[in-house]
Design an enzyme around this catalytic site. Structure first.
Site: not given
Length: 329
Positions: A51, A106, A136, A174, A204, A276
């Site tokens: 994104h 990922c 996601e 995440t 994450c 990102s």
């Protein structure tokens, strides 16, 4: 002051560490670039690979075509799944259409998918903490035909209905706010005392590290700028983390979006970037801040990330040094 000298209230820029690309994003972009090199343009990608507007436009210019509906992809084409992951239904359709598939999901999202599938076979239902409509979340919930309940806030927890409260597990998107997720998880555990948690939290490492850095940085600056696109969940969370600590915070897609009025009476500027957002955009923001008066740029101490995820079979791999070079400051 001479006309050519920088004018404005900004005096110092403090860079968060870490910031910008994470290993999962670096890997996803590399997959598209390697596929373009190996197979030639066009390469079709389901959903934005990550994104970020700049990244997506850069890959479009190189020959990537971003789609949502697999019907838009011609038979026999090469297809890449985005870093956010996809449902089992999308995977099945892609195989049925005969595409050459490369999965840029990922690995930390894939870990959640594997855990959900494993526990479902053992009879568990799930509560997923996440944002409705995020790709996601759709991908993770789409690993199952049912038995997974999305909660976006504490109030949602009270509305969940579970068949067997001794067979319930919790997973999270995440890229959530660590603090928000913790609050909702506390409510889940209060209502379902036997809930099974992941062995390691689903949020994450990169999301956690960037939020931790902002928590420290926000106390040292007068304003925080987050480089990231509006659709980036983890970038939005960085802005929120600073705001909650009383530090005015703005998210920008590029240096052109900076407004001089934001910095009036705020000489010390914190700067970070979502997972990102490429470092190139950060450097462009720094140059814009120099034009607004910044005389010094320094990097705060922080975690040095060395995580590396291998590429899918068929696209080769890259060394950790190459991965680090892409995201280094």
């Amino acid at each position: 002051m001479d006309r050519g000298e920088p004018q404005g209230d900004v005096r110092e820029v403090v860079l968060a560490q870490p910031r910008g690309f994470c290993a999962g994003v670096d890997r996803a972009i590399e997959i598209v670039e390697r596929a373009l090199q190996k197979f030639g343009a066009p390469i079709h990608v389901r959903h934005e690979i990550v994104h970020n507007t700049y990244v997506v436009n850069d890959l479009k210019a190189k020959g990537a075509i971003f789609i949502e509906d697999l019907a838009e992809v011609p038979p026999g084409a090469t297809l890449v799944f985005s870093a956010h992951g996809v449902s089992q239904a999308v995977r099945a359709e892609a195989r049925a259409r005969g595409f050459e598939i490369f999965d840029a999901t990922c690995p930390l999202v894939t870990k959640v998918h594997v855990e959900v599938a494993k526990l479902r076979r053992e009879g568990y239902e799930f509560i997923m903490i996440g944002h409705k409509g995020h790709p996601e979340v759709e991908g993770t919930m789409g690993q199952l035909d049912g038995g997974i309940h999305l909660v976006e806030d504490i109030d949602d927890v009270a509305r969940v209905s579970i068949a067997d409260e001794s067979r319930i597990a919790v997973v999270t998107q995440t890229t959530l706010s660590v603090d928000d997720a913790a609050g909702i998880l506390t409510a889940v555990k209060a209502r379902f005392p036997l809930v099974r948690e992941p062995k390691q939290q689903d949020i994450c490492y990169a999301t956690q590290n960037r939020q931790d850095a902002v928590k420290v940085l926000s106390g040292e600056v007068d304003i925080l700028i987050v480089v990231g696109s509006p659709t980036s969940s983890n970038s939005n969370r960085l802005r929120e983390v600073a705001e909650r600590r009383g530090t005015p915070s703005y998210m920008v897609d590029s240096a052109a979006e900076l407004q001089p009025a934001w910095f009036e009476g705020r000489p010390r500027v914190g700067l970070t970037a979502g997972a990102s957002a490429p470092e190139l955009l950060v450097q462009q923001v720094i140059e814009r801040l120099r034009s607004l008066g910044a005389l010094a740029v320094r990097k705060m101490p922080g975690v040095e990330e060395t995580v590396h995820f291998p590429l899918p079979r068929g696209l080769g791999d890259k060394s950790m040094a190459e991965a680090a070079a892409r995201s280094s400051s």
